[in-house]
Design an enzyme around this catalytic site. Structure first.
Site, PDB file in Angstrom:
ATOM      1  N   GLN A  12     -22.537 -30.189   1.794  1.00  0.00           N
ATOM      2  CA  GLN A  12     -22.380 -29.747   3.171  1.00  0.00           C
ATOM      3  C   GLN A  12     -21.372 -28.607   3.254  1.00  0.00           C
ATOM      4  O   GLN A  12     -20.528 -28.446   2.371  1.00  0.00           O
ATOM      5  CB  GLN A  12     -21.912 -30.918   4.047  1.00  0.00           C
ATOM      6  CG  GLN A  12     -22.895 -32.071   4.103  1.00  0.00           C
ATOM      7  CD  GLN A  12     -24.229 -31.673   4.680  1.00  0.00           C
ATOM      8  OE1 GLN A  12     -24.312 -31.064   5.739  1.00  0.00           O
ATOM      9  NE2 GLN A  12     -25.304 -31.999   3.970  1.00  0.00           N
ATOM     10  N   CYS A  13     -21.452 -27.857   4.340  1.00  0.00           N
ATOM     11  CA  CYS A  13     -20.554 -26.742   4.617  1.00  0.00           C
ATOM     12  C   CYS A  13     -19.096 -27.212   4.492  1.00  0.00           C
ATOM     13  O   CYS A  13     -18.778 -28.303   4.977  1.00  0.00           O
ATOM     14  CB  CYS A  13     -20.835 -26.238   6.030  1.00  0.00           C
ATOM     15  SG  CYS A  13     -19.911 -24.766   6.478  1.00  0.00           S
ATOM     16  N   PRO A  14     -18.266 -26.464   3.824  1.00  0.00           N
ATOM     17  CA  PRO A  14     -18.407 -25.111   3.298  1.00  0.00           C
ATOM     18  C   PRO A  14     -18.732 -25.042   1.808  1.00  0.00           C
ATOM     19  O   PRO A  14     -18.699 -23.969   1.214  1.00  0.00           O
ATOM     20  CB  PRO A  14     -17.027 -24.513   3.546  1.00  0.00           C
ATOM     21  CG  PRO A  14     -16.106 -25.669   3.257  1.00  0.00           C
ATOM     22  CD  PRO A  14     -16.854 -26.891   3.810  1.00  0.00           C
TER      23      PRO A  14
END
Length: 81
Positions: A12-14
């Site tokens: 998942q981000c980042p």
């Protein structure tokens, strides 16, 4: 054909963007990196980073929930470390 493939599926981000940056930092100018991601934020984050860097987005594609980018490493990578 890409010189390397980076599979950041499930991250998942980042993390997809950070791992992409780190991988590009190890590559020679002109080499190509294929990035495969599943995080929808990658569709925005990776092209935005490339637009502000010395790298070039060669190709991008979406297949269902999978995002694929091919990036040509730019000349200034080694100088920016």
């Amino acid at each position: 054909m890409a010189d390397r493939t980076l599979d950041v599926s499930g991250l998942q981000c980042p993390m997809p963007l950070l791992k992409t940056k780190l991988e590009l930092n190890t590559m020679a100018p002109g080499e190509q990196l294929e990035v495969v991601a599943t995080d929808p934020g990658s569709a925005r984050d990776i092209p935005a980073f490339i637009a502000l860097s010395a790298h070039q987005l060669v190709e991008s594609a979406v297949d269902g929930s999978q995002y694929r980018f091919v990036i040509r490493c730019g000349d200034s990578v080694r100088q920016s470390r």
